[in-house]
Design a protein around this motif. Structure first.
Motif, PDB file in Angstrom:
ATOM      1  N   ARG A  14      30.205 -31.082 -15.380  1.00 17.57           N
ATOM      2  CA  ARG A  14      30.232 -32.201 -16.317  1.00 17.57           C
ATOM      3  C   ARG A  14      28.800 -32.600 -16.655  1.00 17.57           C
ATOM      4  O   ARG A  14      27.937 -32.648 -15.777  1.00 17.57           O
ATOM      5  CB  ARG A  14      30.984 -33.393 -15.719  1.00 17.57           C
ATOM      6  CG  ARG A  14      32.446 -33.065 -15.369  1.00 17.57           C
ATOM      7  CD  ARG A  14      33.103 -34.226 -14.650  1.00 17.57           C
ATOM      8  NE  ARG A  14      34.428 -33.866 -14.167  1.00 17.57           N
ATOM      9  CZ  ARG A  14      35.544 -34.020 -14.847  1.00 17.57           C
ATOM     10  NH1 ARG A  14      35.494 -34.554 -16.062  1.00 17.57           N
ATOM     11  NH2 ARG A  14      36.711 -33.667 -14.353  1.00 17.57           N
ATOM     12  N   HIS A  15      28.561 -32.882 -17.946  1.00 16.88           N
ATOM     13  CA  HIS A  15      27.224 -33.239 -18.400  1.00 16.88           C
ATOM     14  C   HIS A  15      27.294 -34.417 -19.358  1.00 16.88           C
ATOM     15  O   HIS A  15      28.277 -34.595 -20.077  1.00 16.88           O
ATOM     16  CB  HIS A  15      26.560 -32.062 -19.124  1.00 16.88           C
ATOM     17  CG  HIS A  15      26.302 -30.867 -18.271  1.00 16.88           C
ATOM     18  ND1 HIS A  15      25.248 -30.801 -17.392  1.00 16.88           N
ATOM     19  CD2 HIS A  15      26.968 -29.691 -18.173  1.00 16.88           C
ATOM     20  CE1 HIS A  15      25.265 -29.617 -16.786  1.00 16.88           C
ATOM     21  NE2 HIS A  15      26.292 -28.943 -17.238  1.00 16.88           N
ATOM     22  N   ARG A  16      26.224 -35.172 -19.399  1.00 15.06           N
ATOM     23  CA  ARG A  16      26.095 -36.226 -20.392  1.00 15.06           C
ATOM     24  C   ARG A  16      25.531 -35.630 -21.677  1.00 15.06           C
ATOM     25  O   ARG A  16      24.587 -34.843 -21.647  1.00 15.06           O
ATOM     26  CB  ARG A  16      25.181 -37.338 -19.877  1.00 15.06           C
ATOM     27  CG  ARG A  16      25.725 -38.066 -18.666  1.00 15.06           C
ATOM     28  CD  ARG A  16      24.816 -39.215 -18.287  1.00 15.06           C
ATOM     29  NE  ARG A  16      24.833 -40.265 -19.294  1.00 15.06           N
ATOM     30  CZ  ARG A  16      25.727 -41.252 -19.355  1.00 15.06           C
ATOM     31  NH1 ARG A  16      26.704 -41.308 -18.464  1.00 15.06           N
ATOM     32  NH2 ARG A  16      25.660 -42.170 -20.299  1.00 15.06           N
ATOM     33  N   THR A  17      26.105 -35.975 -22.810  1.00 10.42           N
ATOM     34  CA  THR A  17      25.637 -35.498 -24.105  1.00 10.42           C
ATOM     35  C   THR A  17      26.084 -36.494 -25.161  1.00 10.42           C
ATOM     36  O   THR A  17      27.063 -37.230 -24.961  1.00 10.42           O
ATOM     37  CB  THR A  17      26.193 -34.092 -24.413  1.00 10.42           C
ATOM     38  OG1 THR A  17      25.623 -33.584 -25.620  1.00 10.42           O
ATOM     39  CG2 THR A  17      27.705 -34.122 -24.561  1.00 10.42           C
ATOM     40  N   ALA A  44      36.163 -23.433 -24.350  1.00 11.44           N
ATOM     41  CA  ALA A  44      35.294 -22.661 -23.469  1.00 11.44           C
ATOM     42  C   ALA A  44      35.408 -23.286 -22.084  1.00 11.44           C
ATOM     43  O   ALA A  44      35.397 -24.509 -21.937  1.00 11.44           O
ATOM     44  CB  ALA A  44      33.850 -22.709 -23.964  1.00 11.44           C
ATOM     45  N   TYR A  45      35.517 -22.473 -21.057  1.00 12.15           N
ATOM     46  CA  TYR A  45      35.851 -22.998 -19.734  1.00 12.15           C
ATOM     47  C   TYR A  45      34.701 -23.760 -19.083  1.00 12.15           C
ATOM     48  O   TYR A  45      34.910 -24.728 -18.364  1.00 12.15           O
ATOM     49  CB  TYR A  45      36.291 -21.859 -18.814  1.00 12.15           C
ATOM     50  CG  TYR A  45      37.703 -21.403 -19.050  1.00 12.15           C
ATOM     51  CD1 TYR A  45      38.704 -21.693 -18.134  1.00 12.15           C
ATOM     52  CD2 TYR A  45      38.042 -20.698 -20.187  1.00 12.15           C
ATOM     53  CE1 TYR A  45      40.013 -21.283 -18.348  1.00 12.15           C
ATOM     54  CE2 TYR A  45      39.337 -20.278 -20.420  1.00 12.15           C
ATOM     55  CZ  TYR A  45      40.317 -20.575 -19.497  1.00 12.15           C
ATOM     56  OH  TYR A  45      41.616 -20.163 -19.723  1.00 12.15           O
ATOM     57  N   GLY A  46      33.467 -23.307 -19.308  1.00  7.51           N
ATOM     58  CA  GLY A  46      32.332 -23.888 -18.618  1.00  7.51           C
ATOM     59  C   GLY A  46      31.494 -24.792 -19.505  1.00  7.51           C
ATOM     60  O   GLY A  46      31.993 -25.737 -20.122  1.00  7.51           O
ATOM     61  N   ASP A  47      30.174 -24.496 -19.593  1.00  2.00           N
ATOM     62  CA  ASP A  47      29.242 -25.386 -20.270  1.00  2.00           C
ATOM     63  C   ASP A  47      28.679 -24.822 -21.563  1.00  2.00           C
ATOM     64  O   ASP A  47      27.665 -25.293 -22.065  1.00  2.00           O
ATOM     65  CB  ASP A  47      28.101 -25.751 -19.319  1.00  2.00           C
ATOM     66  CG  ASP A  47      27.449 -24.533 -18.664  1.00  2.00           C
ATOM     67  OD1 ASP A  47      27.788 -23.394 -19.045  1.00  2.00           O
ATOM     68  OD2 ASP A  47      26.607 -24.724 -17.765  1.00  2.00           O
ATOM     69  N   ALA A  48      29.351 -23.818 -22.147  1.00  2.00           N
ATOM     70  CA  ALA A  48      28.829 -23.168 -23.348  1.00  2.00           C
ATOM     71  C   ALA A  48      28.879 -24.070 -24.567  1.00  2.00           C
ATOM     72  O   ALA A  48      28.056 -23.934 -25.478  1.00  2.00           O
ATOM     73  CB  ALA A  48      29.601 -21.879 -23.627  1.00  2.00           C
ATOM     74  N   MET A  88      30.843 -35.023 -20.487  1.00  2.00           N
ATOM     75  CA  MET A  88      31.638 -34.006 -21.195  1.00  2.00           C
ATOM     76  C   MET A  88      31.738 -32.756 -20.327  1.00  2.00           C
ATOM     77  O   MET A  88      30.823 -32.431 -19.571  1.00  2.00           O
ATOM     78  CB  MET A  88      31.000 -33.675 -22.540  1.00  2.00           C
ATOM     79  CG  MET A  88      31.751 -32.613 -23.348  1.00  2.00           C
ATOM     80  SD  MET A  88      31.000 -32.274 -24.952  1.00  2.00           S
ATOM     81  CE  MET A  88      31.514 -33.760 -25.831  1.00  2.00           C
ATOM     82  N   ALA A  89      32.864 -32.067 -20.458  1.00  7.28           N
ATOM     83  CA  ALA A  89      33.083 -30.836 -19.706  1.00  7.28           C
ATOM     84  C   ALA A  89      33.841 -29.843 -20.578  1.00  7.28           C
ATOM     85  O   ALA A  89      34.358 -30.197 -21.645  1.00  7.28           O
ATOM     86  CB  ALA A  89      33.869 -31.114 -18.429  1.00  7.28           C
ATOM     87  N   GLY A  90      33.884 -28.597 -20.124  1.00  7.03           N
ATOM     88  CA  GLY A  90      34.703 -27.592 -20.770  1.00  7.03           C
ATOM     89  C   GLY A  90      36.128 -27.662 -20.255  1.00  7.03           C
ATOM     90  O   GLY A  90      36.520 -28.593 -19.537  1.00  7.03           O
TER      91      GLY A  90
END
Length: 441
Positions: A9-12, A41-45, A1-3
């Motif tokens: 990008r992160h796994r969640t 949100a553009y980043g990882d918030a 997933m990403a913003g």
């Protein structure tokens, strides 16, 4: 997933409740969880460290008073839906960000600011009440006059106090869906800053700034000041026009990721030259612009972020106190100009102080930049961060994807109080986004 910037990008694990009760049940007992709106949100918030709970199923409008404009909605209601439902009835949101594809919960959590922040503050300033699902599973009603400490920690708190379930705020009455815009041409940075000061009496004021121009044209800008058009102004300037034009579906889209070399000094400089000339040609007498292209110009381009290529892009938005703004803006733009492939979507605005404990705005000038992800952009932004923090400024958490913990801790003086509130709620270790883990919130 990403913003929205598609970096990082992160796994969640993604969970999607359909109502407030199921949202409470899904969040109960979990750790490393945060709520996500529409992912703008553009980043990882809005990415949970372990679990991300979508609020998009909380999409019901609960109540509306046409006399006062008071509206109550669930947190997953989109701004675009509010505009579609209420603008034809003569009501407009008190504050809107640069896209209408955001949720009300996201607007509160980010305390979004618009082109009218210098006059009317952020979205949180207009929220009269909200319902919060705390990490303990308790549902708490709060507002400026009820549980105010929790309320102002939630406004701008990036979802780290719990899940916003519902909110009440007032729409403002407008006579048309048109804007009376006047364009002011600024030939350099000095004129741009002076022009924003001169247009401070306008309800809405924002500048597009050329970050690659050099020499006498360094910092040249177009300032767009506007007011909601009255019916008399519409009849005079465009007789017979539909008073409340609908948002037209975007006719342009970016079907694939463009190659990284597409954004270079020549292409950005060419775009900026054309854009500046087209805008300057409209300077002088006020003219009418429909609400959608004035407030949300990029919404008309589908998947516009793909312009920046497969690696994605970073949005860097800082705010700098007035006394240091000229020097810091000059230093920042000089560095961008030397780089050559600087943002062609750079925006300069004037802000007043925000109200939320962790709200981004302070009194000063804010500069927002879009930069595609390359290996050399990170040290450049680290250098810009140092300039901003040394001047007493800060970065916007809703746009951030890479600032350091040191930068963050040096620029948000209310952080210790915010952490204390989180501890009192039992949020530490339970409500955790990728952003909060990175910054140690």
């Amino acid at each position: 997933m990403a913003g929205w910037g598609r970096y990082p990008r992160h796994r969640t694990r993604l969970l999607a409740p359909r109502d407030a009760a199921s949202a409470a049940a899904l969040a109960a007992g979990r750790t490393g969880v945060v709520t996500r709106g529409n992912g703008r949100a553009y980043g990882d918030a809005a990415i949970g460290q372990a679990v991300t709970v979508s609020s998009r199923g909380l999409d019901r409008m609960r109540a509306f008073d046409p006399v006062s404009g008071r509206l109550t909605v669930e947190a997953g209601v989109h701004l675009s839906d509010i505009l579609a439902a209420f603008l034809p009835r003569g009501f407009f949101p008190p504050v809107v960000p640069g896209t209408k594809f955001v949720t009300v919960g996201g607007m509160i959590a980010s305390d979004v600011h618009g082109k009218n922040h210098h006059r009317e503050g952020g979205f949180g300033d207009h929220v009269e009440a909200l319902t919060l699902l705390t990490p303990s599973g308790e549902t708490v009603d709060c507002g400026p006059d009820r549980n105010p400490g929790l309320f102002w920690a939630t406004v701008g708190g990036m979802g780290l106090t719990g899940t916003i379930l519902e909110a009440t705020f007032r729409l403002k009455a407008v006579e048309t869906g048109w804007m009376v815009q006047r364009t002011v041409v600024a030939e350099n940075l000095d004129e741009a800053m002076a022009g924003l000061e001169r247009t401070a009496d306008a309800t809405y004021s924002v500048a597009w700034i050329d970050c690659v121009a050099r020499g006498a044209r360094f910092g040249r800008s177009l300032i767009f000041a506007a007011e909601h058009a009255t019916r008399a102004e519409l009849d005079a300037l465009r007789p017979g026009a539909e008073p409340f034009p609908a948002a037209k579906a975007g006719r342009l889209s970016v079907p694939l990721d463009l190659p990284a070399f597409t954004l270079n000094r020549l292409s950005v400089a060419a775009f900026n030259e054309l854009y500046f000339r087209a805008g300057a040609a409209k300077a002088g007498q006020p003219f009418l612009v429909a609400w959608n292209p004035y407030f949300f110009p990029l919404d008309g381009i589908g998947d516009w972020g793909r312009i920046y290529g497969r690696r994605g892009f970073l949005q860097h938005q800082c705010v700098i106190p007035p006394a240091a703004a000229k020097a810091v803006l000059t230093a920042v733009i000089e560095r961008l100009s030397r780089r050559g492939s600087a943002s062609f979507l750079a925006v300069l605005k004037v802000l007043r102080a925000g109200s939320g404990l962790m709200s981004f705005p302070i009194e000063g000038y804010t500069l927002a930049l879009d930069l595609h992800v390359t290996d050399d952009v990170f040290p450049l932004l680290d250098e810009i961060d140092r300039l901003v923090v040394e001047a007493g400024g800060r970065l916007y958490l809703a746009k951030d994807a890479r600032q350091s913990r040191e930068t963050f801790e040096a620029s948000y003086p209310a952080l210790s109080r915010f952490r204390e509130i989180r501890r009192g709620l039992g949020a530490e270790g339970r409500v955790v986004s990728q952003l909060s883990a990175r910054l140690g919130i």
